[in-house]
Design a protein around this motif. Structure first.
Motif: not given
Ligand code: GDD
Ligand code: MN
Length: 392
Positions: A337-351, A316-320, A328-335
């Protein structure tokens, strides 16, 4: 870009004065609008405004000029001070922006928000003396240049800047020369004049972030004809410098982008760099929690969550940083991001499993395939969706 018009500019008093380039048409020279707009980005510079306007007035004589202060919602009453000065002097104008602060984009905003054929950009802290403007204009005219900048002299800089900063500045200049392919003495100067047409031709290709507008212009437009004059860089009159670590980081990214002629996607590099820092965070938290007596699995889970969160805030600070979440947007963004990571992990394992099955158990390759997919997914969603640019 049209060449300089050699016509001297008749001043309001009737006499001729130092020629200022007119740009495309002679109607601009002989019209009654400003012949020069001085754009000054200001952030908490209240005490510097009045002396600067006085100095401009003394230096520019009866040239038809105006000054346009671009304020990013300063807390010290800068806008009120500009307003006060402007009440007594119609050549003084003000833009206040409430969002997306930043030095370079404040300058760009100011340069777009006027009608003069020639633009000047300078700092509002007294480090740039308006007395040099007539000389800059004269060179713009005589050297048939599109852009003339005032170069700080190495000897003065060593005296005025802190030792670390002067070294950094010299090293930066080396790399910048490489990136722009020009032998510019001071490509980081914030003091220059440019023809309106040349600026408009360049503006859509600019990176639009960070401190270094001159560098961006020089690197983005090889066709731009550039000249320099030396000038005495003075000490700041009041207040303090806004250059900080974040500004330097942004400049590093911009430099890499230009050095690779746009081939190295700097956001990706920043994102991957942040990801690696997440690995460190993960290990740190994991060992800490286990030392505190937690079993491996819950400790590992908590470590992963901490690393994800730290990645989110760093990205949030460096890349974007230019599109960052606040409040308040920070909290929503954070949640999100965690959801995106969870999906990424599932894709990671199946790939990884897919590659593992096909390659009959090549562990490193399978793991790598999973990780690459995971990171690519997170980056693309972050870039295109989570931190998407709020531009047309
Ligand atoms: N509107 C706006 N928004 N103005 C800003 C912002 C911002 O986010 N940040 C800084 N400014 C204004 C300051 O108020 C000042 O008038 C001018 O921009 C320069 O900022 P300084 O904080 O004084 O910067 P500096 O002196 O450390 O940096 C100078 O040297 C750099 C190269 O080392 C500037 O001349 C830079 O332009 C230059 O790149
Ligand atoms: Mn300064």
């Amino acid at each position: 870009v049209s060449p300089a018009v050699a016509d001297p500019l008749p001043g309001p008093a009737g006499g001729t004065q130092t020629a200022i380039t007119a740009g495309p048409t002679s109607t601009e020279v002989h019209g009654s609008g400003p012949a020069l707009t001085v754009v000054i980005p200001v952030l908490d510079e209240r005490d510097n405004i009045a002396p600067l306007v006085r100095r401009l007035s003394d230096s520019l004589g009866d040239l038809r000029w105006e000054v346009l202060f671009v304020d990013d919602d300063s807390r010290d009453g800068t806008a009120e001070e500009v307003t006060r000065v402007a009440r007594a002097d119609p050549r003084v104008r003000l833009i206040v922006r409430l969002r997306d602060p930043g030095l370079a984009n404040a300058c760009i905003q100011g340069m777009l928000s006027n009608t003069a054929p020639v633009l000047c950009v300078m700092d509002g802290d007294g480090q740039h003396d308006p007395a040099y403007i007539p000389q800059l204009l004269a060179v713009l005219e005589s050297a048939q240049a599109d852009l003339v900048s005032a170069a700080r002299q190495p000897a003065h800089m060593q005296r005025v800047l802190a030792p670390g900063r002067s070294l950094l500045s010299r090293l930066g200049n080396r790399l910048i020369r490489l990136a722009t392919g020009r032998s510019t003495q001071d490509p980081l100067s914030g003091f220059f004049v440019i023809r309106r047409g040349a600026f408009l031709a360049a503006v859509r290709g600019l990176s639009n972030s960070g401190f270094k507008l001159l560098f961006d212009l020089l690197a983005s437009r090889p066709a731009l004809r550039h000249a320099e004059i030396p000038f005495q860089f003075r000490e700041r009159q009041h207040g303090e410098s806004k250059l900080n670590a974040l500004v330097l980081w942004q400049f590093g990214l911009l430099l890499l982008e230009k050095l690779s002629r746009g081939w190295l996607p700097v956001r990706v590099m920043s994102f991957v760099g942040v990801g690696m820092s997440g690995l460190l965070v993960h290990m740190l938290v994991l060992y800490l929690l286990m030392a505190l007596g937690l079993p491996f699995l819950p400790a590992h889970g908590a470590a992963a969550f901490t690393a994800m969160s730290s990645n989110f805030f760093l990205n949030n600070l460096l890349t974007f940083g230019d599109r960052r979440f606040r409040g308040r947007g920070l909290l929503l963004g954070w949640l999100a991001y965690v959801a995106i990571c969870a999906v990424g992990l599932a894709a990671n394992v199946s790939a990884a499993r897919w590659v593992f099955d096909r390659t009959h158990g090549l562990v490193a390759l399978s793991a790598l395939a999973g990780i690459v997919l995971d990171v690519a997914w997170k980056f693309i969603i972050s870039d295109k969706l989570l931190w998407r640019p709020r531009r047309r």
